[in-house]
Design a protein around this motif. Structure first.
Motif, PDB file in Angstrom:
ATOM      1  N   GLU A 102       0.847  -1.204   0.000  1.00 36.46           N
ATOM      2  CA  GLU A 102       0.000   0.000   0.000  1.00 36.46           C
ATOM      3  C   GLU A 102       0.878   1.248   0.000  1.00 36.46           C
ATOM      4  O   GLU A 102       0.569   2.233  -0.658  1.00 36.46           O
ATOM      5  CB  GLU A 102      -0.937  -0.038   1.216  1.00 36.46           C
ATOM      6  N   SER A 104       1.815   3.756   2.092  1.00 37.82           N
ATOM      7  CA  SER A 104       1.783   5.016   2.840  1.00 37.82           C
ATOM      8  C   SER A 104       2.599   4.954   4.125  1.00 37.82           C
ATOM      9  O   SER A 104       2.871   5.987   4.717  1.00 37.82           O
ATOM     10  CB  SER A 104       0.352   5.484   3.113  1.00 37.82           C
ATOM     11  N   TRP A 446      -5.332  -2.026  10.470  1.00 40.64           N
ATOM     12  CA  TRP A 446      -4.854  -0.645  10.320  1.00 40.64           C
ATOM     13  C   TRP A 446      -5.145   0.179  11.576  1.00 40.64           C
ATOM     14  O   TRP A 446      -4.395   1.085  11.909  1.00 40.64           O
ATOM     15  CB  TRP A 446      -5.528   0.003   9.114  1.00 40.64           C
ATOM     16  N   ALA A 468       0.602   0.377  12.335  1.00 42.24           N
ATOM     17  CA  ALA A 468       1.432   1.481  12.816  1.00 42.24           C
ATOM     18  C   ALA A 468       2.676   1.024  13.565  1.00 42.24           C
ATOM     19  O   ALA A 468       3.580   1.823  13.803  1.00 42.24           O
ATOM     20  CB  ALA A 468       0.604   2.412  13.703  1.00 42.24           C
ATOM     21  N   PRO A 500       0.984   6.564  -2.249  1.00 35.80           N
ATOM     22  CA  PRO A 500       0.206   7.660  -1.681  1.00 35.80           C
ATOM     23  C   PRO A 500       1.188   8.665  -1.067  1.00 35.80           C
ATOM     24  O   PRO A 500       2.113   8.257  -0.361  1.00 35.80           O
ATOM     25  CB  PRO A 500      -0.634   6.992  -0.580  1.00 35.80           C
ATOM     26  N   ARG A 501       1.043   9.949  -1.370  1.00 30.46           N
ATOM     27  CA  ARG A 501       1.990  10.940  -0.840  1.00 30.46           C
ATOM     28  C   ARG A 501       1.236  12.201  -0.428  1.00 30.46           C
ATOM     29  O   ARG A 501       0.035  12.324  -0.639  1.00 30.46           O
ATOM     30  CB  ARG A 501       3.021  11.309  -1.928  1.00 30.46           C
TER      31      ARG A 501
ATOM     32  N   VAL B 109      -8.240   6.359  12.068  1.00 30.82           N
ATOM     33  CA  VAL B 109      -8.262   5.133  11.268  1.00 30.82           C
ATOM     34  C   VAL B 109      -9.421   4.269  11.741  1.00 30.82           C
ATOM     35  O   VAL B 109      -9.586   4.046  12.942  1.00 30.82           O
ATOM     36  CB  VAL B 109      -6.942   4.345  11.416  1.00 30.82           C
ATOM     37  N   ASP B 111     -11.334   0.583  11.146  1.00 29.63           N
ATOM     38  CA  ASP B 111     -11.499  -0.758  10.551  1.00 29.63           C
ATOM     39  C   ASP B 111     -12.882  -1.230  10.965  1.00 29.63           C
ATOM     40  O   ASP B 111     -13.112  -1.527  12.142  1.00 29.63           O
ATOM     41  CB  ASP B 111     -10.464  -1.748  11.100  1.00 29.63           C
ATOM     42  N   ARG B 507      -7.346   5.267   2.312  1.00 27.82           N
ATOM     43  CA  ARG B 507      -7.326   6.691   2.693  1.00 27.82           C
ATOM     44  C   ARG B 507      -8.494   7.398   2.037  1.00 27.82           C
ATOM     45  O   ARG B 507      -8.740   7.241   0.841  1.00 27.82           O
ATOM     46  CB  ARG B 507      -6.023   7.356   2.226  1.00 27.82           C
TER      47      ARG B 507
END
Lengths: 508, 508
Positions: A102, A104, A446, A468, A500-501, B109, B111, B507
């Motif tokens: 992903e 990010s 996530w 994380a 993704p940025r 976040v 889920d 996102r």
């Protein structure tokens, strides 16, 4: 040099020799190999490391039966629990592969150059991303021989970050550690990752030497408060201090409102006992304290808990040290002022290696006074039932909590006002708040947070489970005005990796 | 109890008394007020705190002339530099207001619950966001009386995070600190923020007491290596250890390729001297080492540097201690084996309080041997010109670096192969890599990184400047299966704050 033997906690028998304690020279050799592997592991890129993590999962699965059998013999946790733990371990490795793809996690941020004008002073082109911190020491836990050990969460997140890992194997399950290490080593070789990508060292002294090795750049630790504090201070007092991520101790209290106690006595009572006895009470999220109403409101719940505890079979604990600490702890806590025995599991009989579950009760207000030690973790099948006389006492207990990995609130739809006040308080000390459920079982995702203020962990801003957790092992680097061709692909204008940025402040 | 006086470094005269050293009772009182303010500051929400930060900027500006005059008298840094620093300080406060309004700092976040199926074991609803860690101790720096002091970056990012701040004022500029503190206090009152949102304590002992106060949950420190290490160990050895974010020491080396030395001798030479003498060499990003080609390729550059140094006016340093340390450092480093005097600034004359700039030269290979101490920071207007005989020596110097806040590479379009190898190496030790520019002047933005491995900082995964610096003062909390109405608005289904979030891994 002493030898590392596999022990069977059910029999107390010493089984095969697995390894020798790693001396200082061996620790240095393994750390040097890890340092040597760092550049190559980084160069594999996120995609290459995702493939590696998936290969580790496959190799663990291919040794699955052996792993479960060996771990059961060394921990007495049972094949069912250990099969589940293996599935979790492999799922976690594959989840980090998803996180890498992903993209990010790299937190690629681009601020393009701007000329000075009325709105500001202008700025140079600045591009920042996260890079691996360097070799990481991972201390395997006693209680999760698979999921928090050689190929567990710390290792998976460190490898995902691009950091080589040196595991300090836990003495409770050396044979399991060796099987897992060999599986990892096969995956490393199959993927063409550097030889030193994952190393292993054995023995108490080796752990200290490992934390002090200058090539180690961070530590992930799951274990006891005393051991964790000692190593934390060691990590900080090095010539080059390094981050120490210790997951140490948590009580994981359960708050039951009067309404929930009346309406769902059986479900809450059964659920609590099932949760606190999972893994024989030897898990970091074991609920060690149940706050129930005194008097009629809580009568059915208290009875249900006592009944369920009485049904619990005696169990072997992970090792002699844990069993001895458990017995001392129960003895010490049961004789505090105001503490009454409330229930006991089925008797252990003549087998001195078996321990029965124990439940004590106390008035909730005593938790803030003479019985305050009941607010600390007692590792093993022990729990406290605290009776509150009004909901102020419930809120006071929530207010008085030290840092927690997790806690639970059982309430009804009519209780939202009280529950809201409880959540407010619990938010200040707890990493995870479970509603009408129990704290054992931490889903990997996530949104996962498995952490909390001390004594839950030594790094409250981080998690040791979930997407994380990779952030523990990364550090930012900013490139200022560097030509596009010399930038890492993550930061080039064309975004060849399609990450993704954030560009000029906008996520894209 | 001793008194805190303002000193004028130009004259050595003691000016007015500003405060008294805070005794243990006063530190406890200020910390208690901060703890009391925590809930209220959090409840202001991101929007409320954005307004507070902007109000602080306005109040600082309304006292701007007084702040600059007072700071100049206490630091001798000059009105122009200090006016720039005030603008930076206010711009930084407003930038954090933007960061709060953008909202992704909260890292919300979600889920959503999923049933178990063929693809996985199912999961409960889990929702995670970042919350303030609690009261933060901020140690103001000597060298940035505005931008890294009472209302500087640590304070701005902690307040943005929702953490009350207790500032330990730096003894070099107490009067400036008091003016700034009063401005902050007016803004706090005007916005209806809790009284204890920002507090201040004075004196060396108060700093230790502050780090040990149980209500303090993190420390932001900008200062010396020895002071930072001491406080870091103190923070780790508390009954409840807390994160210590120290920004300590950096050499910020500049690498010049043979091509760049030939083509741009004047620009690189002038720029280097301007950069290393900025703030009289008393900034954390001062380039203290210039690697230039030996022989003909570097001749013009070396001459230009020497010429520019010779033009530097003598200067007053920030205080007697820094001046004395500087003189000792220059004496010690200049007499290392192989070290030659290369240039000196204009003479200081009879005024013992003035110091002149000093440049020494050395063969680059000596940096790895007898002259290795030249690879450490010497605070003040001192720099080292190291001559390399081939580019291997340049790469070896890059390889040998300890952790750095920043570094610079000067190269030409024909040098990309060498430059690429240099960047590879520098990436491993440096937080920020500047191309064809200088390291002083750190723009505040989304992509900013001001940090690095030790000794640059004690927390390599964090930055002390820029949007991400807020992350030092936040911790995650996960809500599992909590009803929508009881969730914080950031995590509710309807997303009433319209935050950027991640939902089910995506996102949005």
């Amino acid at each position: 040099m002493s030898e590392v033997y596999s022990m069977d906690p059910r029999t107390g028998l010493t089984m095969e020799m697995v390894a020798e304690d790693s001396d200082a020279r061996e620790v240095a050799r393994v750390c040097a190999a890890a340092a040597e592997a760092a550049v190559g592991l980084d160069r594999m890129g996120a995609a290459g490391r995702a493939t590696l993590l998936e290969a580790v999962a496959r190799e663990l699965e291919s040794d699955g039966a052996l792993l479960v059998r060996t771990a059961d013999r060394e921990t007495a946790l049972g094949a069912e629990r250990l099969s589940g733990e293996l599935a979790r371990t492999c799922g976690q490795l594959r989840f980090f592969a998803d996180v890498l793809r992903e993209g990010s996690y790299a937190d690629a941020v681009i601020d393009r150059a701007a000329a000075a004008d009325d709105t500001g002073p202008g700025r140079p082109d600045m591009r920042r991303m996260l890079l691996p911190l360097g070799p990481v020491a991972v201390f395997g836990s006693s209680n999760f021989p698979l999921a928090f050990s050689v190929a567990g969460g710390d290792t998976a997140s460190a490898l995902a970050a691009g950091c080589p890992v040196v595991v300090k194997a836990h003495p409770s399950h050396p044979a399991t550690s060796l099987v897992a290490f060999r599986a990892v080593t096969r995956a490393v070789a199959a993927c063409g990752a550097p030889v030193g990508t994952v190393g292993i060292v054995w023995g108490f002294d080796a752990g200290r030497t490992l934390v002090l090795d200058p090539r180690i750049k961070a530590v992930g630790f799951t274990g006891s408060l005393s051991g964790g504090r000692h190593l934390h201070r060691l990590a900080t007092s090095r010539p080059e201090p390094i981050p120490f991520h210790g997951e140490l101790s948590s009580l994981n209290p359960v708050f039951v409102t009067p309404g929930a106690a009346r309406e769902r006595a059986e479900a809450v009572g059964r659920g609590f006992v099932q949760s606190f006895s999972f893994g024989h009470g030897q898990v970091c999220t074991k609920p060690g304290l149940l706050l129930v109403p005194a008097g009629a409101d809580g009568a059915a719940l208290r009875e249900e808990v006592a009944r369920a505890v009485a049904e619990l079979a005696p169990s072997w604990l992970l090792n002699d040290g844990i069993r001895s600490m458990f017995r001392q702890g129960v003895e010490r806590l049961s004789t505090l002022p105001g503490v009454r025995p409330a229930a006991a599991g089925r008797p252990a009989g003549d087998d001195e290696r078996l321990v029965g579950a124990a439940l004590v009760s106390v008035d909730a207000k005593e938790l803030l006074h003479g019985a305050a030690p009941l607010m600390e973790e007692c590792f093993g099948p022990f729990a406290v039932l605290a009776e509150y006389h009004d909901t102020t006492e419930l809120e006071e207990a929530a207010e008085a909590l030290a840092g927690q990995l997790s806690c639970a609130v059982h309430a009804t739809d009519d209780d939202h006002e009280l529950a809201g006040r409880l959540l407010d308080r619990l938010t200040r000390s707890c990493g995870r708040i479970v509603w009408n459920g129990f704290t054992t079982g931490v889903a990997v995702g996530w949104a996962t947070h498995h952490g909390g203020p001390y004594p839950a962990t030594t790094s409250p801003e981080h998690t040791s489970v979930g997407a994380a957790s990779i952030g523990r092992f990364l550090r930012p680097v900013c490139y200022q005005s560097v030509p596009d061709a010399l930038l890492p692909p993550q930061l080039r204008d064309a975004n060849p990796l399609e990450l993704p940025r954030r560009v000029d402040g906008v996520r894209c």
